[in-house]
Write a protein that holds these residues in place. Structure first.
Motif, PDB file in Angstrom:
ATOM      1  N   TRP A 163       0.453   4.595 -13.996  1.00 11.13           N
ATOM      2  CA  TRP A 163      -0.445   5.609 -13.257  1.00 11.13           C
ATOM      3  C   TRP A 163       0.449   6.631 -12.724  1.00 11.13           C
ATOM      4  N   THR A 190       0.074   7.584  -5.536  1.00  8.79           N
ATOM      5  CA  THR A 190      -1.122   8.360  -6.483  1.00  8.79           C
ATOM      6  C   THR A 190      -0.268   9.906  -5.365  1.00  8.79           C
ATOM      7  N   ILE A 206      -4.632   4.454 -10.532  1.00  4.39           N
ATOM      8  CA  ILE A 206      -3.819   3.265  -9.848  1.00  4.39           C
ATOM      9  C   ILE A 206      -5.763   2.884  -8.386  1.00  4.39           C
ATOM     10  N   ASP A 207      -6.402   3.921  -8.209  1.00  2.00           N
ATOM     11  CA  ASP A 207      -7.271   3.328  -7.362  1.00  2.00           C
ATOM     12  C   ASP A 207      -7.970   2.134  -7.909  1.00  2.00           C
ATOM     13  N   GLU A 208      -8.570   2.204  -9.316  1.00  2.00           N
ATOM     14  CA  GLU A 208      -9.395   1.780  -9.975  1.00  2.00           C
ATOM     15  C   GLU A 208      -9.103   0.558  -9.941  1.00  2.00           C
ATOM     16  N   GLN A 209      -7.623   0.594 -10.448  1.00  2.00           N
ATOM     17  CA  GLN A 209      -6.721  -0.606 -11.054  1.00  2.00           C
ATOM     18  C   GLN A 209      -6.317  -1.766 -10.028  1.00  2.00           C
ATOM     19  N   TRP A 210      -5.632  -0.694  -8.797  1.00  2.00           N
ATOM     20  CA  TRP A 210      -4.950  -1.381  -7.748  1.00  2.00           C
ATOM     21  C   TRP A 210      -5.004  -3.042  -7.174  1.00  2.00           C
ATOM     22  N   ASP A 211      -6.222  -3.555  -7.462  1.00  2.00           N
ATOM     23  CA  ASP A 211      -6.672  -4.842  -7.141  1.00  2.00           C
ATOM     24  C   ASP A 211      -6.609  -5.869  -7.331  1.00  2.00           C
ATOM     25  N   GLU A 271       0.051  13.230  -8.207  1.00  2.00           N
ATOM     26  CA  GLU A 271      -1.158  14.714  -8.180  1.00  2.00           C
ATOM     27  C   GLU A 271      -0.059  15.421  -8.529  1.00  2.00           C
ATOM     28  N   GLU A 301       0.701  -1.356  -0.512  1.00  2.00           N
ATOM     29  CA  GLU A 301       0.433   0.060   0.071  1.00  2.00           C
ATOM     30  C   GLU A 301       0.938   1.423   0.341  1.00  2.00           C
ATOM     31  N   LYS A 341       1.272   2.349  -3.595  1.00  2.00           N
ATOM     32  CA  LYS A 341       0.319   3.053  -4.031  1.00  2.00           C
ATOM     33  C   LYS A 341      -0.100   4.522  -3.463  1.00  2.00           C
ATOM     34  N   ASP A 342       0.483   4.286  -2.317  1.00  2.00           N
ATOM     35  CA  ASP A 342       0.675   6.036  -1.669  1.00  2.00           C
ATOM     36  C   ASP A 342       1.144   7.126  -2.612  1.00  2.00           C
TER      37      ASP A 342
END
Length: 391
Positions: free
Chosen positions: A351, A124, A357-362, A128, A117, A120-121
């Motif tokens: 990304w 993200t 990334i939120d939509e594709q992460w899992d 931004e 995670e 991911k952070d």
């Protein structure tokens, strides 16, 4: 040789290189011009970068500032993924380390940055910054000369606010005096100081390379005598800094002076006519090198990272550089890393540039965990060798 093990001899460049290989820099002159404080968190950094973009901090009346410059998003030197340390896990992005392959340790368990995670952070946050025009969107596709044009530039007017590199001098040349090392950032203000870490590549930086000899090598006794001589003080100094007396003078009492007129003829550090790190040797701590500007610059750049580096457990947060799988397991690691990297690095680049990334992460994590990519196999291999060496 001990049974089926072959031991190698590390090369020690000396106390001047007992530092992290990666540092984040910020233009202090720009901060002062705009009346801004040195940022301490990701949010504060973003605010500073927005000011760098919009308030003409270099004062030339042009919108030519690049708020933050990055070279890469890999698990290697001078990568923006060093921000993983802001999230509380440590990196060691240099050489043939397990960290360089994407692996770290948490509570004795080997894990992958790729599926954390924390990654991911970081991604993200970086996207931004790209979306707001604070990092160039083409950062991953431009060449080194384009990067240098924005960091070193004409040597008179700075155009880069923040970047990541070895030392202020190697990164900015004649503009180095405008920059300071940015102390490792917190992901957010609520994070305890004790959890902030930094890239623990000090072992790999000091012990840059090693010498290994097969026990079946012809004339082994003669080979070992050569290696023994290579690791003597004088030949070690020559191997890294250049020949005596043409480049380096032997002053006696373990002191040597580098001739800058010769050593710096083509480059800006002390490795110009030597073997540029790739040497076998040992420079003891009682050796003093005069005019070793490379060590002086990087040691000064490292000072702001010491507190965060002290938070890193060298055997509990990273897999130490001396942990080495055997040739069979290394081949498995390399083959799997190719498949893992081809998929994961492509997703990271997407990304960075486009988000999502939120939509594709899992789905991304699930694919990395499939047996065909071999991520779990690699974790198991590194866990085995980590347990043997450390536990």
């Amino acid at each position: 040789q001990d049974g089926d093990k072959i031991y190698n001899i590390p090369s020690d460049r000396g106390k001047g290189y007992r530092v992290s290989a990666t540092h984040m820099f910020i233009n202090k002159t720009w901060l002062d011009n705009l009346g801004l404080e040195v940022p301490t968190t990701w949010d504060e950094l973003e605010d500073v970068l927005e000011a760098f973009k919009t308030e003409d901090p270099n004062g030339n009346g042009e919108a030519d500032e690049v708020p933050m410059n990055i070279r890469s998003l890999g698990f290697g030197l001078w990568s923006a993924l060093v921000l993983l340390n802001s999230t509380g896990i440590a990196t060691s992005f240099m050489g043939a380390s397990a960290s360089g392959q994407g692996f770290y340790v948490e509570d004795g368990e080997v894990k992958s940055y790729y599926t954390s995670e924390n990654l991911k952070d970081v991604m993200t946050f970086l996207h931004e910054l790209v979306e707001k025009g604070l990092i160039p969107k083409d950062s991953l596709t431009r060449d080194a000369s384009q990067y240098d044009a924005q960091t070193i530039g004409d040597g008179e007017t700075a155009t880069t606010g923040v970047s990541i590199g070895w030392s202020t001098n190697s990164e900015y040349g004649q503009l180095a005096d405008q920059y300071i090392t940015l102390p490792p950032l917190k992901q957010d203000a609520s994070m305890p100081d004790s959890e902030v870490k930094w890239d623990y590549s000090a072992d790999a930086t000091e012990f840059a390379y090693s010498v290994t000899v097969s026990p079946d090598a012809p004339n082994l006794d003669a080979v070992l005598k050569v290696i023994d001589a290579m690791y003597g003080e004088r030949l070690s100094v020559e191997g890294y800094f250049g020949s005596i007396p043409a480049v380096v003078s032997d002053d006696g009492d373990h002191q040597y002076t580098i001739n800058p007129d010769v050593a710096y003829a083509e480059y800006t550090d002390t490795r110009a006519v030597a073997l540029q790190d790739r040497f076998g040797g040992y420079i003891p701590d009682d050796v003093t090198m005069i005019n070793d500007t490379n060590a002086e610059y990087v040691t000064a750049s490292d000072e702001a990272c010491k507190e965060a580096l002290a938070n890193v457990d060298p055997t509990g947060d990273v897999i130490p550089i001396y942990v080495r799988p055997d040739s069979s397991d290394m081949e498995t690691l390399q083959n799997n890393n190719t498949s893992i990297g081809n998929y994961a690095n492509n997703m990271i680049a997407q990304w960075f540039q486009n988000g999502g990334i939120d939509e594709q992460w899992d789905e991304y994590v699930a694919k990395l965990n499939t047996p065909s990519l071999g991520l779990q196999d690699n974790i198991d291999i590194w866990q085995k060798y980590y347990d043997e060496a450390v536990k």
